[in-house]
Design a protein around this motif. Structure first.
Motif, PDB file in Angstrom:
ATOM      1  N   ASN A 102      -8.302 -58.141 -13.046  1.00  0.00           N
ATOM      2  CA  ASN A 102      -7.175 -58.202 -14.105  1.00  0.00           C
ATOM      3  C   ASN A 102      -7.080 -56.593 -14.605  1.00  0.00           C
ATOM      4  N   ASP A 103      -6.017 -56.279 -15.180  1.00  0.00           N
ATOM      5  CA  ASP A 103      -5.716 -54.778 -15.634  1.00  0.00           C
ATOM      6  C   ASP A 103      -6.972 -54.622 -16.653  1.00  0.00           C
ATOM      7  N   PRO A 104      -7.616 -53.437 -15.989  1.00  0.00           N
ATOM      8  CA  PRO A 104      -8.941 -53.114 -16.780  1.00  0.00           C
ATOM      9  C   PRO A 104      -8.529 -52.500 -17.985  1.00  0.00           C
ATOM     10  N   ALA A 105      -7.363 -51.855 -18.247  1.00  0.00           N
ATOM     11  CA  ALA A 105      -6.921 -50.980 -19.461  1.00  0.00           C
ATOM     12  C   ALA A 105      -6.667 -52.140 -20.596  1.00  0.00           C
ATOM     13  N   LEU A 106      -6.566 -53.449 -20.210  1.00  0.00           N
ATOM     14  CA  LEU A 106      -6.289 -54.342 -21.281  1.00  0.00           C
ATOM     15  C   LEU A 106      -7.670 -55.440 -21.491  1.00  0.00           C
ATOM     16  N   GLY A 107      -8.660 -55.002 -20.922  1.00  0.00           N
ATOM     17  CA  GLY A 107      -9.995 -55.806 -21.062  1.00  0.00           C
ATOM     18  C   GLY A 107     -10.550 -55.947 -22.215  1.00  0.00           C
ATOM     19  N   TRP A 108     -10.261 -54.990 -23.059  1.00  0.00           N
ATOM     20  CA  TRP A 108     -10.970 -55.083 -24.445  1.00  0.00           C
ATOM     21  C   TRP A 108      -9.886 -55.865 -25.366  1.00  0.00           C
ATOM     22  N   ALA A 109      -8.752 -55.810 -25.079  1.00  0.00           N
ATOM     23  CA  ALA A 109      -7.638 -56.467 -25.867  1.00  0.00           C
ATOM     24  C   ALA A 109      -7.987 -58.044 -25.490  1.00  0.00           C
ATOM     25  N   ARG A 110      -8.527 -58.400 -24.202  1.00  0.00           N
ATOM     26  CA  ARG A 110      -8.886 -59.685 -24.136  1.00  0.00           C
ATOM     27  C   ARG A 110     -10.091 -60.057 -24.397  1.00  0.00           C
ATOM     28  N   ARG A 111     -10.797 -59.209 -25.047  1.00  0.00           N
ATOM     29  CA  ARG A 111     -12.169 -59.458 -25.523  1.00  0.00           C
ATOM     30  C   ARG A 111     -12.320 -59.737 -26.959  1.00  0.00           C
ATOM     31  N   ASN A 112     -11.540 -58.309 -27.627  1.00  0.00           N
ATOM     32  CA  ASN A 112     -11.878 -58.253 -28.966  1.00  0.00           C
ATOM     33  C   ASN A 112     -10.470 -58.908 -29.962  1.00  0.00           C
ATOM     34  N   LYS A 113     -10.879 -59.727 -30.917  1.00  0.00           N
ATOM     35  CA  LYS A 113      -9.759 -60.259 -31.619  1.00  0.00           C
ATOM     36  C   LYS A 113      -8.864 -59.194 -32.203  1.00  0.00           C
ATOM     37  N   ALA A 114      -9.152 -58.268 -32.974  1.00  0.00           N
ATOM     38  CA  ALA A 114      -8.339 -57.296 -33.618  1.00  0.00           C
ATOM     39  C   ALA A 114      -7.427 -56.596 -32.429  1.00  0.00           C
ATOM     40  N   ALA A 115      -8.101 -56.229 -31.496  1.00  0.00           N
ATOM     41  CA  ALA A 115      -7.399 -55.295 -30.288  1.00  0.00           C
ATOM     42  C   ALA A 115      -6.391 -56.412 -29.460  1.00  0.00           C
ATOM     43  N   MET A 116      -6.685 -57.734 -29.516  1.00  0.00           N
ATOM     44  CA  MET A 116      -5.944 -58.835 -29.061  1.00  0.00           C
ATOM     45  C   MET A 116      -4.491 -58.813 -29.923  1.00  0.00           C
ATOM     46  N   ARG A 117      -4.892 -58.733 -31.399  1.00  0.00           N
ATOM     47  CA  ARG A 117      -3.548 -58.786 -32.247  1.00  0.00           C
ATOM     48  C   ARG A 117      -2.652 -57.735 -32.095  1.00  0.00           C
ATOM     49  N   VAL A 118      -3.419 -56.317 -31.808  1.00  0.00           N
ATOM     50  CA  VAL A 118      -2.701 -55.148 -31.835  1.00  0.00           C
ATOM     51  C   VAL A 118      -1.867 -55.128 -30.530  1.00  0.00           C
ATOM     52  N   ARG A 119      -2.346 -55.554 -29.417  1.00  0.00           N
ATOM     53  CA  ARG A 119      -1.822 -55.928 -27.881  1.00  0.00           C
ATOM     54  C   ARG A 119      -0.512 -56.905 -28.061  1.00  0.00           C
ATOM     55  N   ALA A 120      -0.632 -57.993 -28.612  1.00  0.00           N
ATOM     56  CA  ALA A 120       0.266 -58.818 -28.859  1.00  0.00           C
ATOM     57  C   ALA A 120       1.563 -58.467 -29.704  1.00  0.00           C
ATOM     58  N   ALA A 121       1.335 -57.564 -30.748  1.00  0.00           N
ATOM     59  CA  ALA A 121       2.370 -57.015 -31.655  1.00  0.00           C
ATOM     60  C   ALA A 121       3.174 -56.350 -30.692  1.00  0.00           C
ATOM     61  N   GLN A 122       2.424 -55.244 -29.780  1.00  0.00           N
ATOM     62  CA  GLN A 122       3.066 -54.256 -29.155  1.00  0.00           C
ATOM     63  C   GLN A 122       4.103 -54.872 -27.934  1.00  0.00           C
ATOM     64  N   THR A 123       3.580 -56.129 -27.556  1.00  0.00           N
ATOM     65  CA  THR A 123       4.419 -57.048 -26.557  1.00  0.00           C
ATOM     66  C   THR A 123       5.306 -57.758 -26.937  1.00  0.00           C
TER      67      THR A 123
END
Length: 430
Positions: A102-123
């Motif tokens: 899976n895309d390693p650049a998005l691994g942290w967004a799949r793990r950290n809840k804050a990074a997850m929300r940021v990625r969700a908002a971006q997409t």
């Protein structure tokens, strides 16, 4: 092991049910196992057994892992993550070695809840309004800014540990009880404060091969009333395509998988539907199988071979789980008997034998013994009793769950502090 034997690198298999299942699947598929411990597991984690003389590696970071694998000269075919805590590390190792993942650049967004929300908002993936705070003292301002109720979570928490719903300004003192360490005793330095979404909650399971996603099933978290909750497990049951939320939940979750770069292997997504329109919200996601009873029940009540098929995905192959008929022969569910009254000492659990003898009930787990201290059930490591339930249809599963609740009674001597109302399905005291 001969250096050129085809091998699969299994990341952090120690002390996990998935680790042993993946080891079996890898061997069944004709590969040797090289186990890699990353240091992200607890210090007391037991290294995997090595009955066939297979290799175990220990690495401090991704660079060290890649160096060791390359130096060993393995004929490495795949990298398979066995533990949710190191999914992002497995993604990076696979990418560095040129293997599917899976895309390693998005691994942290799949793990950290804050990074997850940021990625969700971006997409364009819908998430509740949120704030990131770095001390419990900041929770009040964030909550008042968002508006009540809010839910507060450790950004790296799992299993609802350290999660609390703050219903109004008068309840803000509850935030001080969340603590500043995680379930393993490590310091917590950030928390997510987000709007609490009232509505129906679902756990959704997929498997993906080269970016093509196949839905496995959807489970509904059924709560007994309209109270807000911080830990969703009560009654859990599969839904089918006739359910009014099924289509929009599946559609939304496919968007999530693409937005978070999940292309190979399992995906587990938790969502809430706040109304009858197209208003699904992302609550949690991970590139792993569901915890709890779902996966063992699949193996008994369907044609799925989840761990074998996941390994095939990480090999870059297209397994039967993507194209085949999953062959479910029963509707699946689970019952969780909680302590929602007050913490105390367990005197007895009544009805366990009767519970295990009920038709359609299996895998009865009693996590506490008489004499143990039983806390309030607010995360998945303090569930007094649970069991898997299956039946020919949803109505039968729900009836069996109801009978199970009538069958089991917790007898708890409460601590010498104030007590709250007993929730349905649990009894404190005799």
């Amino acid at each position: 092991m001969e250096p050129r034997d085809p091998v699969i690198l299994l990341i952090d298999p120690a002390n996990t049910r998935n680790g042993s299942e993946y080891e079996t699947a890898i061997r069944d598929l004709g590969f040797r196992v090289v186990s890699l411990s990353t240091g992200l597991l607890p210090a007391d984690a037991t290294p995997p057994l090595d009955p066939d003389g297979e290799t175990s590696l220990y690495a401090d970071d991704v660079d060290d892992a890649v160096r060791q694998v390359r130096a060993a000269g393995f004929d490495l075919r795949a990298v398979v993550p066995a533990n949710g805590s190191s999914l992002h590390v497995a993604d990076q190792i696979a990418a560095r070695l040129g293997l599917p993942g899976n895309d390693p650049a998005l691994g942290w967004a799949r793990r950290n809840k804050a990074a997850m929300r940021v990625r969700a908002a971006q997409t364009g993936v819908r998430v509740p309004e949120f704030r990131l705070v770095h001390s419990l003292g900041e929770v009040a301002a964030a909550a008042q800014d968002i508006g009540f109720p809010v839910i507060v979570k450790q950004t790296m928490g799992t299993g609802s540990y350290g999660v609390s719903v703050i219903s109004d300004a008068a309840a803000l003192d509850e935030a001080e009880t969340l603590g500043t360490v995680d379930r393993r005793g490590r310091p917590v330095t950030e928390w997510l404060v987000e709007r609490y979404v009232r509505g129906r909650e679902y756990a959704v399971n997929f498997c993906s091969a080269d970016g093509e996603h196949r839905l496995i099933d959807i489970w509904e978290y059924r709560w007994p009333d309209d109270r807000d909750y911080d830990f969703p497990l009560w009654d859990i049951v599969q839904i089918d395509s006739a359910h009014p939320d099924y289509v929009r939940v599946e559609r939304f979750c496919r968007q999530v998988l693409d937005a978070f770069g999940i292309r190979q292997g399992p995906g587990h997504i938790e969502v809430k539907c706040s109304g009858d329109g197209d208003d699904v919200y992302l609550i949690e996601l991970a590139a792993r199988f569901s915890g709890g009873p779902a996966v063992p029940m699949w193996t008994r009540h369907s044609d799925l071979r989840p761990f074998h098929d996941a390994v095939e995905c990480f090999l870059g192959r297209r397994p039967d789980i993507i194209d085949g008929d999953h062959g479910f022969r029963a509707v699946l569910g689970s019952v969780v008997i909680r302590n929602d009254d007050a913490p105390g000492t367990l005197v007895a659990v009544h009805g366990l034998d009767e519970l295990g003898a009920l038709p359609g009930v299996a895998d009865v787990l009693a996590e506490f013994r008489p004499g143990d201290h039983v806390p309030i059930t607010n995360h998945n490591m303090c569930i007094p009793v649970s069991a898997s339930v299956h039946g020919p249809d949803r109505a039968t599963v729900l009836r069996t769950i109801a009978i199970a609740r009538e069958t089991v009674r917790l007898e708890i001597a409460p601590d010498p502090v104030g007590r709250t109302t007993v929730a349905p399905g649990t009894v404190a005291g005799s």
